[in-house]
Scaffold this active site. Structure first.
Site, PDB file in Angstrom:
ATOM      1  N   GLU A 189       0.563  -3.808  -7.443  1.00 48.74           N
ATOM      2  CA  GLU A 189      -0.781  -3.759  -8.237  1.00 48.74           C
ATOM      3  C   GLU A 189      -1.162  -2.598  -9.000  1.00 48.74           C
ATOM      4  OE1 GLU A 189      -3.619  -4.550  -4.856  1.00 48.74           O
ATOM      5  OE2 GLU A 189      -2.457  -5.960  -4.338  1.00 48.74           O
ATOM      6  N   HIS A 207      -7.191  -8.740  -5.657  1.00 50.35           N
ATOM      7  CA  HIS A 207      -7.470  -7.854  -4.181  1.00 50.35           C
ATOM      8  C   HIS A 207      -9.039  -7.922  -3.859  1.00 50.35           C
ATOM      9  CE1 HIS A 207      -5.602  -4.605  -1.539  1.00 50.35           C
ATOM     10  NE2 HIS A 207      -6.614  -5.076  -0.876  1.00 50.35           N
ATOM     11  N   ILE A 208      -9.811  -9.117  -3.756  1.00 49.22           N
ATOM     12  CA  ILE A 208     -10.852  -9.006  -3.424  1.00 49.22           C
ATOM     13  C   ILE A 208     -11.365  -9.613  -1.907  1.00 49.22           C
ATOM     14  CG2 ILE A 208     -11.643  -9.051  -5.975  1.00 49.22           C
ATOM     15  CD1 ILE A 208     -12.081 -12.529  -5.433  1.00 49.22           C
ATOM     16  N   ARG A 256      -1.043  -7.644   1.960  1.00 48.30           N
ATOM     17  CA  ARG A 256      -0.695  -6.489   0.876  1.00 48.30           C
ATOM     18  C   ARG A 256       0.489  -7.067   0.319  1.00 48.30           C
ATOM     19  NH1 ARG A 256      -4.651  -4.332   1.916  1.00 48.30           N
ATOM     20  NH2 ARG A 256      -5.068  -2.089   2.399  1.00 48.30           N
ATOM     21  N   ARG A 258      -7.732  -8.878  14.274  1.00 51.12           N
ATOM     22  CA  ARG A 258      -9.132  -9.309  14.023  1.00 51.12           C
ATOM     23  C   ARG A 258      -9.231 -10.233  12.883  1.00 51.12           C
ATOM     24  NH1 ARG A 258     -10.447  -3.392  14.859  1.00 51.12           N
ATOM     25  NH2 ARG A 258      -8.806  -3.247  13.405  1.00 51.12           N
ATOM     26  N   ILE A 259      -8.562 -10.070  11.831  1.00 48.64           N
ATOM     27  CA  ILE A 259      -8.883 -11.219  10.625  1.00 48.64           C
ATOM     28  C   ILE A 259      -8.119 -12.168  10.878  1.00 48.64           C
ATOM     29  CG2 ILE A 259      -8.725 -11.409   7.993  1.00 48.64           C
ATOM     30  CD1 ILE A 259      -8.825  -8.186   7.716  1.00 48.64           C
ATOM     31  N   ILE A 298      -3.331 -12.625   2.034  1.00 52.58           N
ATOM     32  CA  ILE A 298      -4.494 -11.773   1.785  1.00 52.58           C
ATOM     33  C   ILE A 298      -3.794 -10.410   2.482  1.00 52.58           C
ATOM     34  CG2 ILE A 298      -5.989 -13.491   1.462  1.00 52.58           C
ATOM     35  CD1 ILE A 298      -6.997 -13.052   4.573  1.00 52.58           C
TER      36      ILE A 298
END
Ligand code: 8YV
Length: 339
Positions: free
Chosen positions: A279, A297-298, A250, A168-169, A248
């Site tokens: 992270e 991670h935003i 992982r 989807r992204i 974007i």
């Protein structure tokens, strides 16, 4: 109603854990129907603490910082559902959750557009050197402005974007790229349907061809043992020296050490990273480089979207504890025995 009755009612409420801080209004709503153990101070639980917390509840809301595996579930006798406030669920050992009879849920759809917007923002910042330019101004270098001595970037318009991971992204990013007149190529575990390919204006290519031909490579695939280090030294070596790499997805999808080395030697032009191996620690070599744009991670972090993610996670917990199928259940097989 006497005090005893009210206490009795209170203790009959299902117990839930909210493992990370959430919006106060959402917490207040939860407290109307559940006995809530909340971690509003937002200190990340140790694995031992998490195990103890899960042992005391019927349901839990967690984020990527909580690893839910056999050990975390060892004493969780009453636990029926763990709702991730996240679409990615590589922090879940799904087979272990299923074996323990625990429903696993995530938050798809509600974050697609915000995350795709951010992927594009990070790509633009990286290709056009926006953060580096800001540092340049703050360091007082504007005096040195010249036609050739500004931070010169790479174009997005009419370039080729290569998207690895076309869920989807990924499709959301492709549609945004079309508006910039970009040629869209993609690589994915499976081909999109003809209809979806058309809607994204996207052409399927092998990973190698994508790396060789894309001006901008964007990673949006889920993390798993199979996708670990999808991009390492060997893959970076295929990329154009003018190319950018955007992650974007992982941490762990990219070999950060190999990437830092490639950026240092200008093997590729620049990188934009929202996610990192280990992270919240960022590799010191990446921190020292100017041709990388860093974000904590935003990608899903807009007010509206984070609220929608929390609300969907709550809906998942509510459904599961009411004996219904949660709207975004990951391990449907768990229901065979339970419902
Ligand atoms: C989350 C994300 O904010 O949804 C995802 O997969 O990466 C982010 O939207 C993060 O994982 C916190 O749980």
């Amino acid at each position: 109603m006497n005090l005893q009755a009210s206490t009795q009612l209170t203790t009959q409420k299902p117990k839930i854990l909210v493992a990370r801080a959430i919006f106060p209004e959402a917490l207040a709503k939860l407290e109307e129907s559940f006995e809530v153990r909340s971690n509003q101070e937002d200190r990340i639980f140790t694995p031992q603490e998490l195990q103890k917390e899960l042992a005391q509840v019927d349901g839990a809301l967690v984020a990527g910082s909580e690893r839910i595996d056999a050990s975390a579930l060892a004493n969780a006798k009453h636990l029926k559902v763990v709702a991730n406030i996240s679409v990615g669920y590589n922090n879940f050992d799904v087979p272990a959750m299923t074996a323990a009879g625990v429903m696993a849920t995530n938050t798809p759809d509600v974050l697609t557009d915000s995350t795709a917007d951010f992927g594009f923002a990070l790509l633009m910042a990286t290709a056009r050197r926006i953060t580096e330019s800001e540092h340049w101004i703050r360091a007082g270098h504007w005096e040195k402005w010249s036609i050739v001595n500004n931070p010169l970037g790479m174009d997005l318009h009419h370039s080729t974007i290569g998207i690895i991971g076309m869920g989807r992204i990924g499709q959301g990013i492709a549609k945004r790229a079309l508006g910039f007149g970009m040629k869209v190529i993609y690589h994915n575990r499976s081909h999109l349907s003809d209809v979806d390919e058309k809607a994204c204006g996207a052409t399927y290519v092998s990973k190698e061809e994508l790396l060789r031909t894309a001006d901008h490579v964007v990673l949006v695939l889920p993390y798993s043992a199979q996708s670990h280090h999808t991009i390492g030294a060997k893959e970076i070596a295929l990329m154009k020296p003018t190319a950018t790499l955007i992650n974007i997805a992982r941490g762990g999808i990219v070999d950060d050490v190999a990437l830092a080395q490639a950026l240092k030697t200008k093997q590729i032009f620049a990188a934009g990273l929202d996610v990192f191996e280990g992270e919240p620690t960022v590799h010191p070599d990446l921190l020292a480089l100017s041709n990388v744009v860093l974000a904590p991670h935003i990608a899903s972090a807009t007010e509206k979207t984070r609220r929608a993610m929390v609300d969907l996670a709550i809906e998942n917990v509510r459904a599961a504890l009411a004996g219904k199928k949660p709207p975004s259940l990951i391990n449907a097989e768990v229901l065979k025995d339970a419902m």
